[in-house]
Design an enzyme around this catalytic site. Structure first.
Site, PDB file in Angstrom:
ATOM      1  N   GLU A 152       6.536  -5.093  -8.990  1.00 57.85           N
ATOM      2  CA  GLU A 152       5.072  -5.016  -8.121  1.00 57.85           C
ATOM      3  C   GLU A 152       4.390  -5.136  -6.977  1.00 57.85           C
ATOM      4  O   GLU A 152       5.401  -4.981  -6.680  1.00 57.85           O
ATOM      5  CB  GLU A 152       4.042  -6.415  -9.059  1.00 57.85           C
ATOM      6  CG  GLU A 152       4.052  -6.593 -10.349  1.00 57.85           C
ATOM      7  CD  GLU A 152       3.575  -8.358 -10.928  1.00 57.85           C
ATOM      8  OE1 GLU A 152       2.880  -8.986  -9.790  1.00 57.85           O
ATOM      9  OE2 GLU A 152       4.500  -8.787 -12.168  1.00 57.85           O
ATOM     10  N   GLU A 187       8.261 -14.045 -12.218  1.00 56.91           N
ATOM     11  CA  GLU A 187       7.852 -14.707 -11.403  1.00 56.91           C
ATOM     12  C   GLU A 187       7.990 -16.702 -11.441  1.00 56.91           C
ATOM     13  O   GLU A 187       7.528 -16.801 -11.230  1.00 56.91           O
ATOM     14  CB  GLU A 187       6.398 -14.897 -10.290  1.00 56.91           C
ATOM     15  CG  GLU A 187       6.336 -13.384  -9.762  1.00 56.91           C
ATOM     16  CD  GLU A 187       4.861 -13.134  -9.757  1.00 56.91           C
ATOM     17  OE1 GLU A 187       4.606 -14.043  -9.032  1.00 56.91           O
ATOM     18  OE2 GLU A 187       5.263 -12.113  -8.703  1.00 56.91           O
ATOM     19  N   ASP A 213      -1.932 -14.976 -14.522  1.00 59.92           N
ATOM     20  CA  ASP A 213      -3.257 -14.291 -14.634  1.00 59.92           C
ATOM     21  C   ASP A 213      -3.466 -13.601 -15.150  1.00 59.92           C
ATOM     22  O   ASP A 213      -3.760 -12.199 -14.744  1.00 59.92           O
ATOM     23  CB  ASP A 213      -2.601 -13.740 -12.789  1.00 59.92           C
ATOM     24  CG  ASP A 213      -4.084 -12.556 -12.421  1.00 59.92           C
ATOM     25  OD1 ASP A 213      -4.693 -13.915 -12.348  1.00 59.92           O
ATOM     26  OD2 ASP A 213      -4.303 -11.972 -11.803  1.00 59.92           O
ATOM     27  N   TYR A 258       3.094  -8.504  -2.867  1.00 63.70           N
ATOM     28  CA  TYR A 258       1.717  -7.396  -1.999  1.00 63.70           C
ATOM     29  C   TYR A 258       1.304  -8.083  -0.529  1.00 63.70           C
ATOM     30  O   TYR A 258       0.367  -8.477  -0.223  1.00 63.70           O
ATOM     31  CB  TYR A 258       0.757  -8.740  -3.242  1.00 63.70           C
ATOM     32  CG  TYR A 258       1.058  -8.931  -4.702  1.00 63.70           C
ATOM     33  CD1 TYR A 258       0.083  -7.235  -5.196  1.00 63.70           C
ATOM     34  CD2 TYR A 258       1.507  -9.580  -5.043  1.00 63.70           C
ATOM     35  CE1 TYR A 258       0.287  -7.316  -6.477  1.00 63.70           C
ATOM     36  CE2 TYR A 258       1.599  -8.785  -6.451  1.00 63.70           C
ATOM     37  CZ  TYR A 258       1.503  -7.807  -7.473  1.00 63.70           C
ATOM     38  OH  TYR A 258       1.160  -7.346  -8.349  1.00 63.70           O
TER      39      TYR A 258
HETATM   40  C1  GCB Z   1       1.025 -11.460  -9.667  1.00 58.53           C
HETATM   41  C2  GCB Z   1       2.385 -11.583 -11.228  1.00 58.53           C
HETATM   42  C3  GCB Z   1       1.032 -11.348 -12.360  1.00 58.53           C
HETATM   43  C4  GCB Z   1      -0.240 -11.213 -11.638  1.00 58.53           C
HETATM   44  C5  GCB Z   1       0.111 -10.121 -10.061  1.00 58.53           C
HETATM   45  C6  GCB Z   1      -1.559 -10.232  -9.541  1.00 58.53           C
HETATM   46  O1  GCB Z   1       2.666 -11.940  -8.677  1.00 58.53           O
HETATM   47  O2  GCB Z   1       3.526 -11.224 -11.172  1.00 58.53           O
HETATM   48  O3  GCB Z   1       0.354 -11.804 -13.275  1.00 58.53           O
HETATM   49  O4  GCB Z   1      -1.360 -10.857 -11.882  1.00 58.53           O
HETATM   50  O5  GCB Z   1       0.388 -11.195  -8.973  1.00 58.53           O
HETATM   51  O6  GCB Z   1      -2.511  -9.012  -9.098  1.00 58.53           O
HETATM   52  O7  GCB Z   1      -1.524 -11.130  -8.278  1.00 58.53           O
END
Ligand code: GCB
Length: 631
Positions: A519, A430, A186, A483
Site C-alpha cells: 500500500e 496490518e 477503514d 504512507y
Molecule cells: C491502511 C489500511 C487501509 C486504509 C489505508 C488508509 O494502512 O490498510 O485499510 O484504508 O491505510 O487510507 O489509511
C-alpha cells in the site's frame, strides 16, 4: 444446499433472535429439488462455541470443515436458481430491541430457516455456506417456499474482522443504553446480503469437491486432480481435460490421478504473455447404480496450468520473474454500497486492463466468487486476503480468535484453491504484529494455511517496524504498507525517497525475502488542483506517487517484486475528521472516473509491462496507446 449472501447491519439494532415466526422472508418456487441457498459474506458474529467444537488448536491437523464448496453451476445433471431481487428486510424498532445485546445473541452464529425449519448457521462474513434443504421443499413443483436469513453484523474482539461495542454510560451526554460499534478498519461495515443467494440441485450421489494442483515437466503440463463424492461409496468417475477449442487433451478415471498435457498452454498473467489466461476445462462425470436406477452427475471446472514459486528476491510464475503492478480494491461503489453488481465488475475489470494492472489484493476480505472467476479469465493475478483486518487488541490474539481465524482460512482455501489467478494467501492486514502473542498466532496461522495448500506462498500485510514485527519470520513474501509524507511529515514529499529506501533496505537485510510495497497513496479530492502541490490536491497525489516510483525503480532491480496502489477507487468509511465522505485515496473516484494519478499510473504500468514481461513471448508493444481500451 444453500449458498451466498453477505451482510453487515447498518442500523445498530441487534439482529432478531431465533424467531417463532421467521422475519425477513422471500418466497420461491422450489418443486421437488435438492435446494440450495447460499450466504457468502455474512458479516461476523461472536464465535463463542468454536473452541468447544474443535478442541485444541489445529496446526498441522486435518480440516475442520465438512464437504466441499464447489461454485454452483448449471450442468446436464444440475440446475441453479438465483434468488436475486428484493428481499423483504425487517429492522427491529421495538422497545426491547436491545434485548439481543443484553442476551448476547451476537455470540451465536448467523442462522437460516427454510419454511420455519432451522437449516444452517454460519459465523463470519464474505465466505459461502450451504445447507441441504431437499427434504423441506419437495412438496410439489408449484408449491412455494419461504427462506429466512437472520443476519448480524455486530463485531466482537473474536470475530473477523474484530470490533468492540462501546456502551456510553454518561447519561448527561447520551441516552440510557446508548452504544456504538467500534471497528479498527477503514471501510464501512455494511449490513445486508451482499451476494447472490442461490438454490441448486444435485443428484443423490454427487460430486462434492474437486482439488486441482498443476505443474510442468518440460513442455508437458501436469494436472493433478482429486474428486470427492457424497452420497455413496460405489461410483465410477471419468475425468477429461478439454482445451479452449473443446478438444480432449487428456483423460483419466477414478477419484484421483494426474493428467498429462503434451505441449500445454500455460496460464499466464495479463500482459506477461501474448496469450494470457489460457483456461482448460476439466469435465468430471460420475455414474452410479442405485436401487432407484442409474444416477449421473457432471461438473466442469476451469483449470489454468501454472506454477508459483518464491526465491530470496523473486516471485516466479511459470518459472519467470513476475512483478506485481496493480491495485488494492474494495467491494464498494456509489449507490450499491457493498452489493455485488455485474456491470460494476465489468467496468472495474475494463479499468484494470486500461490501467495495465496485472494484479490486485482482495483488501481486506475475500471478494465474490464471480470476481475470482473474472481474474482467471483475464489473467489478473490475486493476493487473496482473509477478513483478518484490524487485529489490534490483545483479546483478538486469544485462542478463541485464533481458532476462528484458522477455520476462516480453511473456508477461504476450500473456496479459492482451484483459481489459477490466486498466487498467494494473505492471512491478515496490518495486525498489531508487535504484540507478544502475535508470534505464536502468525506462526500457527501461516503453518496451517501452508498445510491446507502447500502450492502457494503465504503472507500477511504489515505496517509494523521491521525490528518489532513478530509475524514476519513466518511469511514467504514481505508485504509492507507505508504512507510517507501522508500520515507523517505532512507535505514533505522531499523525505519520501530516503524513508522508503531505508524501509526496503532494513526489511531486506533482516529477512532476505522478496518485498511488495502493498500500500502507498494519498487522499485526493477529484478536481482539487494546487500548484505548488498541497495535500488533497490531484497534484500532491501524483507528486507523492512519483517519489515512490523513483525508489521502486531502483529496488525492483534487486528484491522488490511489486507495487500495489492504495486504492483503485474512493470508498466509503466510517465518519471521522480524517475522512471527507469516505476514503479518497482512489486513483478513480467512487463513480469510477479517473483522477490525474490514474493516467500517471497507466503510463507507468504499461511501461513496466513492456519491461518485465516474459521475453520468450511477443506481447505487442502498442502498450502506451491512446485508446481507452488497449488490451
Ligand atoms: C491502511 C489500511 C487501509 C486504509 C489505508 C488508509 O494502512 O490498510 O485499510 O484504508 O491505510 O487510507 O489509511
Amino acid at each position: 444446499m444453500a449458498r451466498e449472501a453477505s451482510a453487515g447491519a447498518r442500523d445498530r439494532s441487534p439482529a432478531p433472535g431465533p424467531p417463532s415466526a421467521p422475519p425477513g422472508a422471500r418466497r420461491l418456487a422450489a418443486g421437488g429439488w435438492r435446494l440450495a441457498a447460499s450466504g457468502a459474506g455474512i458479516m461476523a458474529r461472536g464465535p463463542a462455541g468454536a473452541a468447544a467444537v474443535l478442541g485444541p488448536l489445529l496446526w498441522g491437523c486435518a480440516l475442520a470443515l465438512q464437504g466441499g464448496m464447489l461454485y454452483p453451476r448449471e450442468s446436464p445433471s444440475r440446475e441453479r436458481k438465483e434468488l436475486d431481487g428484493l428481499w423483504s428486510f425487517r429492522a427491529d424498532f421495538s422497545d426491547n430491541r436491545r434485548q439481543g445485546f443484553e442476551q448476547q445473541w451476537y455470540r451465536t452464529p448467523l442462522r437460516e430457516w427454510v419454511n420455519g425449519v432451522h437449516v444452517a448457521e454460519h459465523e463470519g462474513g464474505h465466505l459461502p455456506f450451504e445447507a441441504d434443504v431437499s427434504k423441506l421443499v419437495q412438496s410439489g413443483p408449484l408449491s412455494s417456499c419461504r427462506i429466512t436469513i437472520a443476519i448480524n453484523n455486530t463485531l466482537t474482539p473474536h470475530t473477523l474482522p474484530p470490533g468492540t461495542i462501546l456502551y456510553q454510560k454518561d447519561t448527561s451526554k447520551y441516552p440510557k443504553g446508548y452504544f456504538v460499534q467500534n471497528t479498527h478498519f477503514d471501510f464501512f461495515n455494511y449490513a445486508g446480503l451482499h451476494r447472490p443467494v442461490l438454490l441448486y440441485t444435485t443428484p443423490t450421489i454427487y460430486i462434492d469437491d474437486i482439488t486441482i494442483t498443476t505443474g510442468m515437466d518440460q513442455n508437458t503440463g501436469l494436472v493433478n486432480y482429486k474428486v470427492f463424492v457424497q452420497g455413496s461409496e460405489h461410483f465410477q468417475l471419468e475425468v477429461r481435460l478439454l482445451d479452449e477449442e473443446g478438444k480432449v487433451v487428456a483423460q483419466g478415471t477414478g477419484d484421483q490421478g494426474q493428467l498429462q498435457v503434451p505441449s500445454a498452454y500455460l496460464w499466464w498473467p495479463y500482459l506477461m504473455h501474448e496469450h494470457p489466461a489460457y483456461l482448460y476445462s476439466l469435465e468430471v462425470r460420475l455414474t452410479a447404480q442405485t436401487e432407484a436406477g442409474p444416477v449421473s452427475d457432471f461438473y466442469a471446472l476451469p483449470v489454468g496450468i501454472r506454477t508459483v514459486a518464491v526465491t530470496e528476491n523473486q516471485f516466479l510464475i511459470n518459472g519467470k520473474p513476475f512483478y506485481f503492478h496493480g491495485v488494492n480494491k474494495h467491494e464498494d461503489a456509489d449507490i450499491r454500497g457493498k452489493g455485488f453488481d455485474w456491470p460494476l465488475l465489468v467496468k472495474d475489470f475494463n479499468l484494470l486492463r486500461w490501467l495495465g494492472a496485472n494484479s490486485f489484493r482482495t483488501s481486506h476480505y475475500p471478494y465474490a466468487e464471480e470476481v475470482m472467476q473474472l481474474c482467471d479469465r483475464y489473467g489478473i493475478v490475486v493476493i487473496d486476503e482473509s477478513p483478518g483486518v484490524g487485529i489490534v487488541l490483545t483479546q483478538s490474539y486469544s485462542n478463541v480468535s485464533l481458532q476462528h481465524h484458522l477455520e476462516v482460512m480453511e473456508e477461504l482455501v476450500r473456496r479459492d484453491k482451484n483459481h489459477p489467478a490466486v498466487v498467494m494467501w494473505s492471512v491478515a492486514n496490518e495486525p498489531a504484529s508487535y504484540l507478544k502473542p502475535a508470534g505464536y498466532y502468525f506462526k500457527t496461522l501461516i503453518a496451517h494455511t501452508k498445510d491446507l495448500d502447500p502450492s502457494r506462498p503465504v503472507t500477511f500485510v504489515t505496517n509494523s517496524n521491521y525490528e518489532a514485527d513478530l509475524g514476519a519470520p513466518y511469511v514467504d513474501v514481505i508485504c509492507v504498507n507505508s504512507y510517507y509524507s501522508w500520515y507523517h511529515d505532512y507535505g514533505h514529499m522531499e523525505v519520501i525517497q530516503l524513508q522508503l529506501a531505508t524501509q526496503f533496505e532494513k526489511w531486506y537485510r533482516t529477512y532476505q525475502k522478496p518485498i511488495i510495497q502493498s500500500e502507498y497513496g494519498a487522499e485526493t479530492i477529484a478536481g482539487f488542483h494546487q500548484d505548488p502541490p498541497l495535500m488533497f490536491s490531484e497534484e500532491y497525489q501524483k507528486g507523492l506517487l512519483e517519489q515512490y516510483h523513483l525508489v521502486l525503480d531502483q529496488k525492483r532491480k534487486e528484491y522488490v517484486v511489486g507495487e500495489l496502489i492504495w486504492n483503485f477507487a474512493d470508498f466509503m468509511t466510517d465518519q471521522s475528521p480524517q475522512r471527507a465522505m469516505g476514503n479518497k485515496k482512489g486513483i478513480f473516484t467512487r463513480q469510477r472516473q479517473p483522477k490525474g494519478a490514474a493516467f500517471l499510473l497507466r503510463e507507468r504500468y504499461w511501461k513496466l509491462a513492456n519491461e518485465t514481461r516474459y521475453h520468450g513471448s511477443a506481447v505487442k508493444s502498442q502498450c502506451v496507446g491512446n485508446s481507452p481500451f488497449t488490451f
